[in-house]
Design a protein around this motif. Structure first.
Motif, PDB file in Angstrom:
ATOM      1  N   ARG A   9       0.850  -1.203   0.000  1.00  0.00           N
ATOM      2  CA  ARG A   9       0.000   0.000   0.000  1.00  0.00           C
ATOM      3  C   ARG A   9       0.874   1.237   0.000  1.00  0.00           C
ATOM      4  NH1 ARG A   9      -3.280   1.355   5.309  1.00  0.00           N
ATOM      5  NH2 ARG A   9      -1.256   2.291   5.791  1.00  0.00           N
ATOM      6  N   ASP A  10       0.547   2.189  -0.847  1.00  0.00           N
ATOM      7  CA  ASP A  10       1.274   3.460  -0.921  1.00  0.00           C
ATOM      8  C   ASP A  10       0.273   4.526  -1.354  1.00  0.00           C
ATOM      9  OD1 ASP A  10       3.123   5.443  -1.016  1.00  0.00           O
ATOM     10  OD2 ASP A  10       4.266   4.655  -2.714  1.00  0.00           O
ATOM     11  N   THR A  11      -0.328   5.199  -0.385  1.00  0.00           N
ATOM     12  CA  THR A  11      -1.419   6.129  -0.672  1.00  0.00           C
ATOM     13  C   THR A  11      -1.088   7.523  -0.162  1.00  0.00           C
ATOM     14  OG1 THR A  11      -3.026   4.333  -0.467  1.00  0.00           O
ATOM     15  CG2 THR A  11      -3.871   6.577  -0.381  1.00  0.00           C
ATOM     16  N   VAL A  12      -1.175   8.487  -1.061  1.00  0.00           N
ATOM     17  CA  VAL A  12      -1.009   9.895  -0.719  1.00  0.00           C
ATOM     18  C   VAL A  12      -2.369  10.565  -0.806  1.00  0.00           C
ATOM     19  CG1 VAL A  12       0.014  12.094  -1.410  1.00  0.00           C
ATOM     20  CG2 VAL A  12       1.364   9.996  -1.523  1.00  0.00           C
ATOM     21  N   VAL A  13      -2.730  11.314   0.242  1.00  0.00           N
ATOM     22  CA  VAL A  13      -4.021  12.006   0.278  1.00  0.00           C
ATOM     23  C   VAL A  13      -3.784  13.500   0.416  1.00  0.00           C
ATOM     24  CG1 VAL A  13      -6.174  12.318   1.557  1.00  0.00           C
ATOM     25  CG2 VAL A  13      -5.210  10.024   1.292  1.00  0.00           C
ATOM     26  N   PHE A  14      -4.389  14.270  -0.486  1.00  0.00           N
ATOM     27  CA  PHE A  14      -4.360  15.726  -0.360  1.00  0.00           C
ATOM     28  C   PHE A  14      -5.696  16.166   0.227  1.00  0.00           C
ATOM     29  CE2 PHE A  14      -5.289  20.003  -1.999  1.00  0.00           C
ATOM     30  CZ  PHE A  14      -4.224  20.694  -1.452  1.00  0.00           C
ATOM     31  N   ALA A  15      -5.656  16.782   1.412  1.00  0.00           N
ATOM     32  CA  ALA A  15      -6.875  17.258   2.079  1.00  0.00           C
ATOM     33  C   ALA A  15      -7.189  18.659   1.577  1.00  0.00           C
ATOM     34  CB  ALA A  15      -6.688  17.247   3.588  1.00  0.00           C
ATOM     35  N   ALA A  16      -8.211  18.748   0.740  1.00  0.00           N
ATOM     36  CA  ALA A  16      -8.588  20.038   0.151  1.00  0.00           C
ATOM     37  C   ALA A  16      -9.353  20.884   1.161  1.00  0.00           C
ATOM     38  CB  ALA A  16      -9.436  19.810  -1.095  1.00  0.00           C
ATOM     39  N   GLN A  17      -9.309  22.187   0.969  1.00  0.00           N
ATOM     40  CA  GLN A  17     -10.051  23.135   1.801  1.00  0.00           C
ATOM     41  C   GLN A  17     -10.932  24.002   0.904  1.00  0.00           C
ATOM     42  OE1 GLN A  17      -5.953  23.802   3.591  1.00  0.00           O
ATOM     43  NE2 GLN A  17      -7.245  24.855   5.089  1.00  0.00           N
TER      44      GLN A  17
END
Length: 460
Positions: free
Chosen positions: A203-211
């Protein structure tokens, strides 16, 4: 009183289940503040062992306005212990009438500062024989309008601070203007939780938390989206997720004039197969996250609490308007160029310890002080009158406008015509609700679609 003889039994303590239920009302004006308010109410009324010391009845009330959450948004907030089918919308005046009629013991005001101030004056004007204990606070990182927001919250019995750092700042503001600072109480964000981070093979997951409103310009939002997509192309075996707060047409705590969904549709070259837009409860997304990237979202604190690798972007500068200045000293500030190269920032442990993240395992006791304070207030025979810092005498040019937006007079009483009479019959009630929903939809369309166009025309 004669002494009790040896064969007389001690009076039995009333079991918690037989005590009168503690009646709590949570008033919120957005999806995020609903989450904060509902979970705060639960944490404040739970026993020291994590169970309810007495039965608790929590009423969910949503203040009608531009950011009133939809049923979908409420469902995505996650489990808060309140049946969303029983949550209802109210105006400010309707809320005050509900408090007057229902006899709540505790009220949690999960509102923007002006809303808190209006409700404090409205509750004071009710002049109830026994008023409820009033609690308020902030949903997340406090990086703008510190003095303004705090003074608008002054007057509540408890003003929750999410960290030792915030508690110190809050007291300094109150004491600096000569206001009572005893209401400031250190706690933590109520929605921290989840299992500590553990990497999983494969598993290799990058998450960008938008505002919704950070950054604000089309150019800046397009830049961030483009870099996120480029990161996905550079790492084709890595899953790259854009975590969104709302769907087009929905509002959150802040207005989103340029949804990433629409910008993504216009991005040249389309989107790579390992890039996806996702919604849902942030905690569930973090369950599968190996790197959380954001500009300044409170999601960074949730991520740090779980010891998930976290990055705060400097690509657009470190600026107060972006909110990432709050993370100066955190060790988390970095850029997409650095992340593209595989380097992840390491958090500063001292900074993290002062931010209420409680990654050291102390989260279980974070609400003990606040819970004890609320319990003491609930047990007080007579609560003092609510006394906000702002009054018609101290802020005659500011307070009337704040109260007026909620259809309250300068003395906190409803303005003439503000309280709609109860309409008999289900049909008329249904018609009224339909009209309200239509009006609300039209208002949201105006705020999100028409207003931005008018602003852009004015800039030409």
């Amino acid at each position: 009183m004669p002494p009790r003889t040896s064969n007389e039994a001690e009076p039995a303590e009333t079991p918690a289940a037989l005590r009168p239920a503690l009646r709590v009302a949570v008033l919120a004006d957005s999806d995020t503040r609903w989450k904060w308010g509902a979970l705060t109410a639960r944490r404040l009324t739970a026993g020291a062992d994590g169970t309810d010391a007495r039965p608790v009845e929590v009423s969910g009330l949503l203040l009608r306005g531009r950011a009133t959450p939809t049923p979908r948004q409420l469902a995505e907030v996650g489990e808060v212990g309140i049946d969303i089918e029983r949550v209802r919308e109210v105006t400010a005046v309707e809320f005050l009438h509900t408090v007057r009629d229902e006899g709540y013991d505790l009220v949690v005001l999960a509102l923007v500062g002006g809303g808190v101030q209006a409700m404090l004056h409205g509750l004071a004007a009710l002049d109830l024989p026994r008023r409820p204990v009033v609690v308020t606070g902030y949903v997340g990182v406090v990086y703008e309008k510190l003095a303004d927001g705090l003074l608008l919250r002054h007057g509540a019995d408890v003003v929750l601070a999410n960290s030792a750092h915030d508690a110190e700042r809050f007291r300094a503001v109150y004491e600096g203007v000569g206001a009572d600072a005893s209401a400031v109480t250190e706690a933590a964000l109520p929605f921290l939780g989840g299992a500590p981070y553990r990497p999983e093979e494969g598993r290799d997951t990058v998450v960008f938390a938008a505002q919704p409103s950070v950054p604000a310009s089309r150019a800046d939002r397009t830049y961030l989206l483009r870099r996120l997509v480029e990161h996905a192309r550079l790492h084709p075996r890595r899953e790259v997720l854009l975590k969104l707060r709302s769907k087009p047409g929905e509002h959150t705590t802040h207005i989103e004039e340029l949804p990433y969904q629409k910008l993504a549709q216009r991005l040249p070259g389309g989107l790579p197969p390992n890039f996806r837009l996702v919604y849902g409860h942030m905690g569930e997304v973090l369950d599968r996250t190996d790197l959380l990237v954001t500009v300044s979202s409170t999601a960074a604190l949730e991520s740090l609490h779980r010891r998930i690798p976290t990055a705060v972007l400097t690509d657009l500068g470190v600026r107060e308007t972006l909110g990432n200045h709050h993370f100066v000293g955190s060790g988390l500030l970095t850029s997409w160029d650095t992340l593209d190269g595989g380097i992840r920032p390491r958090p500063d442990t001292e900074w993290v310890a002062g931010q209420g993240v409680a990654a050291d395992g102390s989260y279980g006791t974070a609400y003990d002080t606040a819970r004890a304070k609320v319990a003491a207030l609930l047990g007080t025979d007579e609560l003092p009158p609510l006394a906000p810092y702002y009054t018609p005498a101290t802020a005659p040019g500011y307070l009337p406008g704040i109260l007026g937006r909620h259809h309250l007079a300068p003395d906190g009483t409803p303005l003439p015509g503000a309280a709609a009479p109860q309409e008999p019959g289900r049909v008329r009630g249904a018609v009224r609700e339909t009209v309200r929903n239509a009006a609300r939809g039209a208002y949201r369309q105006g705020v999100q679609r028409v207003a931005p166009v008018i602003r852009r025309m004015g800039e030409l």
